[in-house]
Scaffold this motif. Structure first.
Motif, PDB file in Angstrom:
ATOM      1  N   GLU A  10      44.522  44.004  35.742  1.00  0.00           N
ATOM      2  CA  GLU A  10      45.105  44.644  36.919  1.00  0.00           C
ATOM      3  C   GLU A  10      44.294  44.314  38.172  1.00  0.00           C
ATOM      4  O   GLU A  10      44.850  43.939  39.208  1.00  0.00           O
ATOM      5  CB  GLU A  10      45.175  46.152  36.710  1.00  0.00           C
ATOM      6  CG  GLU A  10      45.965  46.873  37.791  1.00  0.00           C
ATOM      7  CD  GLU A  10      46.254  48.324  37.429  1.00  0.00           C
ATOM      8  OE1 GLU A  10      46.771  49.043  38.293  1.00  0.00           O
ATOM      9  OE2 GLU A  10      45.963  48.726  36.292  1.00  0.00           O
ATOM     10  N   LEU A  11      42.982  44.435  38.062  1.00  0.00           N
ATOM     11  CA  LEU A  11      42.110  44.097  39.190  1.00  0.00           C
ATOM     12  C   LEU A  11      42.210  42.609  39.506  1.00  0.00           C
ATOM     13  O   LEU A  11      42.231  42.209  40.678  1.00  0.00           O
ATOM     14  CB  LEU A  11      40.660  44.472  38.874  1.00  0.00           C
ATOM     15  CG  LEU A  11      39.666  44.362  40.032  1.00  0.00           C
ATOM     16  CD1 LEU A  11      39.959  45.399  41.104  1.00  0.00           C
ATOM     17  CD2 LEU A  11      38.228  44.533  39.523  1.00  0.00           C
ATOM     18  N   HIS A  12      42.293  41.791  38.459  1.00  0.00           N
ATOM     19  CA  HIS A  12      42.415  40.333  38.629  1.00  0.00           C
ATOM     20  C   HIS A  12      43.674  39.978  39.406  1.00  0.00           C
ATOM     21  O   HIS A  12      43.623  39.217  40.376  1.00  0.00           O
ATOM     22  CB  HIS A  12      42.444  39.665  37.255  1.00  0.00           C
ATOM     23  CG  HIS A  12      42.792  38.209  37.305  1.00  0.00           C
ATOM     24  ND1 HIS A  12      41.940  37.254  37.811  1.00  0.00           N
ATOM     25  CD2 HIS A  12      43.920  37.537  36.925  1.00  0.00           C
ATOM     26  CE1 HIS A  12      42.515  36.064  37.737  1.00  0.00           C
ATOM     27  NE2 HIS A  12      43.720  36.202  37.208  1.00  0.00           N
ATOM     28  N   GLN A  13      44.807  40.544  39.001  1.00  0.00           N
ATOM     29  CA  GLN A  13      46.069  40.241  39.670  1.00  0.00           C
ATOM     30  C   GLN A  13      46.053  40.689  41.132  1.00  0.00           C
ATOM     31  O   GLN A  13      46.515  39.968  42.017  1.00  0.00           O
ATOM     32  CB  GLN A  13      47.219  40.919  38.935  1.00  0.00           C
ATOM     33  CG  GLN A  13      47.519  40.312  37.568  1.00  0.00           C
ATOM     34  CD  GLN A  13      48.641  41.042  36.848  1.00  0.00           C
ATOM     35  OE1 GLN A  13      49.430  41.748  37.464  1.00  0.00           O
ATOM     36  NE2 GLN A  13      48.697  40.895  35.537  1.00  0.00           N
ATOM     37  N   GLY A  14      45.509  41.875  41.360  1.00  0.00           N
ATOM     38  CA  GLY A  14      45.466  42.391  42.725  1.00  0.00           C
ATOM     39  C   GLY A  14      44.634  41.534  43.652  1.00  0.00           C
ATOM     40  O   GLY A  14      45.072  41.188  44.764  1.00  0.00           O
ATOM     41  N   PHE A  15      43.449  41.155  43.206  1.00  0.00           N
ATOM     42  CA  PHE A  15      42.583  40.357  44.069  1.00  0.00           C
ATOM     43  C   PHE A  15      43.047  38.910  44.179  1.00  0.00           C
ATOM     44  O   PHE A  15      42.753  38.244  45.178  1.00  0.00           O
ATOM     45  CB  PHE A  15      41.128  40.437  43.598  1.00  0.00           C
ATOM     46  CG  PHE A  15      40.384  41.587  44.205  1.00  0.00           C
ATOM     47  CD1 PHE A  15      39.798  41.468  45.460  1.00  0.00           C
ATOM     48  CD2 PHE A  15      40.311  42.807  43.560  1.00  0.00           C
ATOM     49  CE1 PHE A  15      39.137  42.527  46.046  1.00  0.00           C
ATOM     50  CE2 PHE A  15      39.656  43.884  44.135  1.00  0.00           C
ATOM     51  CZ  PHE A  15      39.066  43.749  45.385  1.00  0.00           C
ATOM     52  N   MET A  16      43.803  38.424  43.201  1.00  0.00           N
ATOM     53  CA  MET A  16      44.371  37.084  43.342  1.00  0.00           C
ATOM     54  C   MET A  16      45.474  37.081  44.396  1.00  0.00           C
ATOM     55  O   MET A  16      45.675  36.081  45.088  1.00  0.00           O
ATOM     56  CB  MET A  16      44.918  36.584  42.003  1.00  0.00           C
ATOM     57  CG  MET A  16      43.855  35.974  41.101  1.00  0.00           C
ATOM     58  SD  MET A  16      42.848  34.702  41.910  1.00  0.00           S
ATOM     59  CE  MET A  16      44.098  33.523  42.395  1.00  0.00           C
ATOM     60  N   ILE A  17      46.181  38.193  44.527  1.00  0.00           N
ATOM     61  CA  ILE A  17      47.175  38.306  45.602  1.00  0.00           C
ATOM     62  C   ILE A  17      46.478  38.209  46.956  1.00  0.00           C
ATOM     63  O   ILE A  17      46.903  37.471  47.847  1.00  0.00           O
ATOM     64  CB  ILE A  17      47.963  39.620  45.484  1.00  0.00           C
ATOM     65  CG1 ILE A  17      48.892  39.566  44.278  1.00  0.00           C
ATOM     66  CG2 ILE A  17      48.768  39.891  46.763  1.00  0.00           C
ATOM     67  CD1 ILE A  17      49.592  40.876  43.965  1.00  0.00           C
TER      68      ILE A  17
ATOM     69  N   VAL B 104      38.843  39.113  35.576  1.00  0.00           N
ATOM     70  CA  VAL B 104      39.521  38.580  34.392  1.00  0.00           C
ATOM     71  C   VAL B 104      38.519  38.284  33.278  1.00  0.00           C
ATOM     72  O   VAL B 104      38.846  38.389  32.085  1.00  0.00           O
ATOM     73  CB  VAL B 104      40.364  37.330  34.749  1.00  0.00           C
ATOM     74  CG1 VAL B 104      39.491  36.076  34.885  1.00  0.00           C
ATOM     75  CG2 VAL B 104      41.468  37.102  33.720  1.00  0.00           C
ATOM     76  N   ARG B 105      37.306  37.953  33.634  1.00  0.00           N
ATOM     77  CA  ARG B 105      36.274  37.746  32.610  1.00  0.00           C
ATOM     78  C   ARG B 105      35.942  39.048  31.890  1.00  0.00           C
ATOM     79  O   ARG B 105      35.583  39.033  30.706  1.00  0.00           O
ATOM     80  CB  ARG B 105      35.010  37.172  33.243  1.00  0.00           C
ATOM     81  CG  ARG B 105      35.136  35.734  33.712  1.00  0.00           C
ATOM     82  CD  ARG B 105      33.784  35.111  33.968  1.00  0.00           C
ATOM     83  NE  ARG B 105      33.004  35.002  32.736  1.00  0.00           N
ATOM     84  CZ  ARG B 105      31.736  34.610  32.691  1.00  0.00           C
ATOM     85  NH1 ARG B 105      31.096  34.314  33.803  1.00  0.00           N
ATOM     86  NH2 ARG B 105      31.108  34.530  31.546  1.00  0.00           N
ATOM     87  N   ARG B 106      36.074  40.174  32.606  1.00  0.00           N
ATOM     88  CA  ARG B 106      35.837  41.483  31.987  1.00  0.00           C
ATOM     89  C   ARG B 106      37.087  42.017  31.281  1.00  0.00           C
ATOM     90  O   ARG B 106      37.036  43.077  30.660  1.00  0.00           O
ATOM     91  CB  ARG B 106      35.417  42.509  33.053  1.00  0.00           C
ATOM     92  CG  ARG B 106      34.101  42.216  33.742  1.00  0.00           C
ATOM     93  CD  ARG B 106      33.621  43.445  34.515  1.00  0.00           C
ATOM     94  NE  ARG B 106      34.636  43.941  35.432  1.00  0.00           N
ATOM     95  CZ  ARG B 106      34.752  43.559  36.698  1.00  0.00           C
ATOM     96  NH1 ARG B 106      33.907  42.640  37.202  1.00  0.00           N
ATOM     97  NH2 ARG B 106      35.691  44.069  37.470  1.00  0.00           N
ATOM     98  N   GLY B 107      38.190  41.295  31.418  1.00  0.00           N
ATOM     99  CA  GLY B 107      39.433  41.734  30.807  1.00  0.00           C
ATOM    100  C   GLY B 107      40.212  42.720  31.639  1.00  0.00           C
ATOM    101  O   GLY B 107      41.180  43.322  31.166  1.00  0.00           O
ATOM    102  N   ASP B 108      39.833  42.880  32.907  1.00  0.00           N
ATOM    103  CA  ASP B 108      40.541  43.788  33.811  1.00  0.00           C
ATOM    104  C   ASP B 108      41.648  43.013  34.520  1.00  0.00           C
ATOM    105  O   ASP B 108      41.484  42.521  35.644  1.00  0.00           O
ATOM    106  CB  ASP B 108      39.559  44.381  34.829  1.00  0.00           C
ATOM    107  CG  ASP B 108      40.155  45.533  35.627  1.00  0.00           C
ATOM    108  OD1 ASP B 108      41.396  45.624  35.697  1.00  0.00           O
ATOM    109  OD2 ASP B 108      39.381  46.320  36.200  1.00  0.00           O
TER     110      ASP B 108
END
Length: 206
Positions: free
Chosen positions: A142-149, A136-140
């Motif tokens: 999609e990756l943020h949401q996936g790894f938060m799951i 999320v710091r990089r603005g990604d």
């Protein structure tokens, strides 16, 4: 959201809040309560272990209590600043609880099998949470949401552990083999569930 999904969401939130508040019970009852009843007197008198244990359950409880809120689309869209604030609290709590969990995992009841299960749980929880934060710091997003799951699925092991443990204790008729199995069963199925959830949402993590 249909009625079936509403019921599933209600159960999910209820379990997260209930088990998130569960660590408070350790301050109400004596040292024979819960998992402490299976620990030796020498371990219970170890200051560092106590810091690790209470750090793990308290901050893990906080992460569990607030983490589910982050999956609300309404919260993300209407209250982005609150979403970010809760995310920071979750991140801090997960990191502290994860580090403490890895440490106390070396002293898990049930020996090396249980220890490895809980240590790996802590490692993967740290990895997925920190990866989500860096994304999320990089603005990604999609990756943020996936790894938060994945992160919250691992956090939710606190809930599934308390569902599986009494059932397995009845099946085996003995706490020790049940605890060895639950050290893995409390989080591996959660990760598998998270994998299919991520795929269903169409999130690309690689």
């Amino acid at each position: 959201m249909n009625n079936r999904n509403k019921v599933a969401w209600f159960v999910f939130v209820f379990l997260a809040i209930s088990v998130g508040l569960y660590p408070l019970m350790y301050f109400v009852f004596d040292r024979e309560f819960g998992l402490l009843a299976s620990k030796s007197e020498s371990l219970l008198s170890n200051v560092i272990w106590n810091v690790g244990f209470y750090g793990h359950i308290l901050f893990g409880g906080i992460a569990l209590l607030i983490g589910w809120i982050q999956f609300s689309k309404k919260m993300r869209s209407l209250h982005l600043n609150k979403h970010r604030l809760i995310g920071k609290v979750y991140l801090s709590s997960a990191v502290i609880s994860g580090v403490c969990g890895i440490y106390i995992g070396f002293f898990a009841t049930g020996g090396i099998i249980a220890s490895m299960g809980f240590i790996l749980l802590g490692i993967f929880w740290l990895y997925t949470t920190i990866t989500a934060y860096n994304a999320v710091r990089r603005g990604d997003l999609e990756l943020h949401q996936g790894f938060m799951i994945y992160s919250y699925a691992l956090c939710f092991a606190a809930v599934t552990l308390r569902i599986w443990l009494p059932l397995l204790t009845i099946v085996f008729g003995d706490f020790i083999p049940a605890y060895r199995m639950v050290a893995w069963l409390c989080w591996v199925p959660n990760v598998i569930f998270a994998y299919f959830w991520v795929r269903k949402k169409g999130l690309q993590l690689g």
